[in-house]
Design an enzyme around this catalytic site. Structure first.
Site, mmCIF file in Angstrom:
data_model
loop_
_atom_site.group_PDB
_atom_site.id
_atom_site.type_symbol
_atom_site.label_atom_id
_atom_site.label_comp_id
_atom_site.label_asym_id
_atom_site.label_seq_id
_atom_site.Cartn_x
_atom_site.Cartn_y
_atom_site.Cartn_z
ATOM 1 N N GLN A 46 3.827 -5.805 13.930
ATOM 2 C CA GLN A 46 2.928 -4.645 14.008
ATOM 3 C C GLN A 46 2.566 -4.362 15.467
ATOM 4 O OE1 GLN A 46 -0.281 -6.237 11.599
ATOM 5 N NE2 GLN A 46 0.049 -8.212 12.618
ATOM 6 N N HIS A 77 -17.030 -11.382 8.108
ATOM 7 C CA HIS A 77 -16.660 -12.808 8.079
ATOM 8 C C HIS A 77 -17.705 -13.651 7.366
ATOM 9 C CE1 HIS A 77 -14.006 -11.573 11.625
ATOM 10 N NE2 HIS A 77 -13.209 -11.857 10.617
ATOM 11 N N ASP A 101 -7.655 -13.524 13.288
ATOM 12 C CA ASP A 101 -8.658 -13.446 14.360
ATOM 13 C C ASP A 101 -9.529 -14.702 14.398
ATOM 14 O OD1 ASP A 101 -9.565 -11.317 11.949
ATOM 15 O OD2 ASP A 101 -10.984 -12.931 12.399
ATOM 16 N N GLU A 121 -1.198 -17.251 8.555
ATOM 17 C CA GLU A 121 -1.176 -15.953 9.243
ATOM 18 C C GLU A 121 0.281 -15.644 9.609
ATOM 19 O OE1 GLU A 121 -3.174 -13.247 10.661
ATOM 20 O OE2 GLU A 121 -1.087 -12.741 11.113
ATOM 21 N N ASP A 152 4.455 -15.951 6.025
ATOM 22 C CA ASP A 152 3.990 -14.983 5.029
ATOM 23 C C ASP A 152 3.158 -15.704 3.965
ATOM 24 O OD1 ASP A 152 5.810 -12.853 2.632
ATOM 25 O OD2 ASP A 152 3.678 -13.203 2.986
ATOM 26 N N GLY A 153 1.944 -15.220 3.762
ATOM 27 C CA GLY A 153 1.043 -15.859 2.805
ATOM 28 C C GLY A 153 1.591 -15.843 1.396
ATOM 29 N N ASP A 170 -7.950 -12.794 3.443
ATOM 30 C CA ASP A 170 -8.508 -12.004 4.541
ATOM 31 C C ASP A 170 -7.393 -11.105 5.089
ATOM 32 O OD1 ASP A 170 -10.076 -12.943 7.745
ATOM 33 O OD2 ASP A 170 -9.712 -11.006 6.772
HETATM 34 N N1 SAM Z 1 -10.876 -8.242 8.287
HETATM 35 C C1 SAM Z 1 -9.669 -7.448 8.385
HETATM 36 C C2 SAM Z 1 -9.630 -6.389 7.334
HETATM 37 O O1 SAM Z 1 -10.412 -6.439 6.371
HETATM 38 O O2 SAM Z 1 -8.808 -5.468 7.504
HETATM 39 C C3 SAM Z 1 -8.454 -8.339 8.328
HETATM 40 C C4 SAM Z 1 -8.384 -9.188 9.523
HETATM 41 S S1 SAM Z 1 -7.005 -10.143 9.849
HETATM 42 C C5 SAM Z 1 -6.677 -9.530 11.450
HETATM 43 C C6 SAM Z 1 -5.664 -9.574 8.864
HETATM 44 C C7 SAM Z 1 -4.425 -10.408 9.192
HETATM 45 O O3 SAM Z 1 -3.541 -10.475 8.074
HETATM 46 C C8 SAM Z 1 -3.566 -9.855 10.346
HETATM 47 O O4 SAM Z 1 -3.631 -10.731 11.440
HETATM 48 C C9 SAM Z 1 -2.152 -9.756 9.774
HETATM 49 O O5 SAM Z 1 -1.154 -10.134 10.709
HETATM 50 C C10 SAM Z 1 -2.238 -10.723 8.615
HETATM 51 N N2 SAM Z 1 -1.243 -10.515 7.542
HETATM 52 C C11 SAM Z 1 -0.773 -9.339 7.075
HETATM 53 N N3 SAM Z 1 0.113 -9.562 6.073
HETATM 54 C C12 SAM Z 1 0.198 -10.929 5.918
HETATM 55 C C13 SAM Z 1 0.932 -11.781 5.048
HETATM 56 N N4 SAM Z 1 1.780 -11.280 4.117
HETATM 57 N N5 SAM Z 1 0.752 -13.116 5.167
HETATM 58 C C14 SAM Z 1 -0.096 -13.626 6.100
HETATM 59 N N6 SAM Z 1 -0.825 -12.869 6.955
HETATM 60 C C15 SAM Z 1 -0.668 -11.533 6.856
#
Ligand code: SAM
Length: 295
Positions: A46, A77, A101, A121, A152-153, A170
């Site tokens: 991204q 948070h 984050d 993450e 990937d989660g 999250d």
């Molecule tokens: N609090 C924020 C919100 O509500 O939009 C989210 C914060 S956090 C930065 C979201 C994170 O999820 C990002 O760093 C992104 O890279 C990660 N992310 C997106 N898809 C994902 C996946 N399939 N597995 C793991 N992490 C993922």
């Protein structure tokens, strides 16, 4: 700096008039005056921008959407973490999916009974940039209790044989790599990876703008967990300012099993969450109640 100095600085900034706008479907949104673009880059997943703004301090923007700001990140948070953690009687193993984050990990580790928090993450660059530009948010990512996996989660949930007491999703919005985190198959895997008394909380978007997503999530989760409850918080920089979370539980109830005595004894420092909010957050406005009940 005096009020006049601030005004003078801002009027000078008008010569360099930069605004960042996050639009909702191109029709409404939030616009914020930018002091400086601190970082702009592209990860394998991204676009990553970090903006320094007059009103909200530094802001993490992923794929053009606001993720956190220095001024109001604590609300999200605290609310994704303390409600499940003050419900489960002994949350030792916690999993955070997304959350690069570090803000959710920071709040989780305010609970001394937590022995390990695993952060899964997908984008290592998000963690790297947040450690550099948001040290007060990412501060517990180097805690010995924190384990970080860059993957990937959804794949992690498919492949792991570990079990957790609490799983916190999250995630950003259901776009790009995060889309899979809103699907029923992933939620079923979360259920399977929770202990018999486990609790899951997922951020479930804006109940004002994203009612279809919220309703579909609630329907999916209500069909998988014996208990699914929506709660909400006021988050100024999220679309519409009202944001929802969906708590799903195999055994405990967030209101009946609220650990009031432990909350009072622990005395954790929070700026939004408190025992009154813990109860009140589950009181939903009619438009939200009506939105989640399929007419
Ligand atoms: N609090 C924020 C919100 O509500 O939009 C989210 C914060 S956090 C930065 C979201 C994170 O999820 C990002 O760093 C992104 O890279 C990660 N992310 C997106 N898809 C994902 C996946 N399939 N597995 C793991 N992490 C993922």
């Amino acid at each position: 700096m005096s009020e006049n100095d601030i005004i003078r600085e801002e009027s000078m900034a008008d010569l360099w008039n930069v605004w960042y706008s996050e639009l909702h479907q191109g029709r409404a949104g939030l616009t914020v005056k930018v002091k400086q673009v601190v970082y702009s880059g592209q990860s394998p997943f991204q676009r990553i921008d970090i903006l320094d703004t007059y009103e909200f301090g530094k802001m993490l923007v992923l794929y053009g959407s606001i993720m956190i700001t220095e001024r109001d990140e604590y609300i999200y948070h605290e609310m994704i973490s303390h409600i499940p953690l003050f419900t489960h009687p002994n949350p030792r193993k916690v999993l955070v999916i997304g959350g690069g984050d570090g803000g959710t990990v920071r709040e989780v580790l305010k609970h001394p009974e937590v022995e390990q928090v695993t952060l899964v993450e997908i984008d290592e660059m998000v963690v790297e940039k947040c450690k550099e530009y948001f040290p007060e948010v990412a501060c517990e990512l180097t805690n010995p209790k924190t384990r970080i996996l860059f993957q990937d989660g959804a794949r992690f949930m498919e492949e792991t044989d570990e079990k957790f007491d609490i799983i916190l999703i999250d995630s950003p919005d259901p776009v790009g790599p995060a889309e899979v985190l809103f699907q029923k198959k992933f939620h079923q895997n979360v259920f399977d990876r929770l202990n018999d008394d486990g609790i899951m909380v997922a951020q479930s978007e804006s109940p004002f703008y994203n009612q279809r997503t919220l309703r579909r999530m609630y329907e999916n989760l209500s069909g998988i967990f014996p208990l699914a409850m929506i709660y909400w918080a006021y988050i100024p920089t999220y679309p519409s300012g009202i944001w929802s979370f969906t708590l799903c539980s195999k055994q405990y109830h967030p209101l009946q099993d609220f650990k009031r005595e432990q909350y009072r004894a622990l005395g954790i420092k929070t700026n939004y969450y408190n025992e009154g909010i813990h109860q009140a957050a589950f009181v939903l406005p009619n438009f939200v109640k009506n939105a989640i009940v399929q007419k």
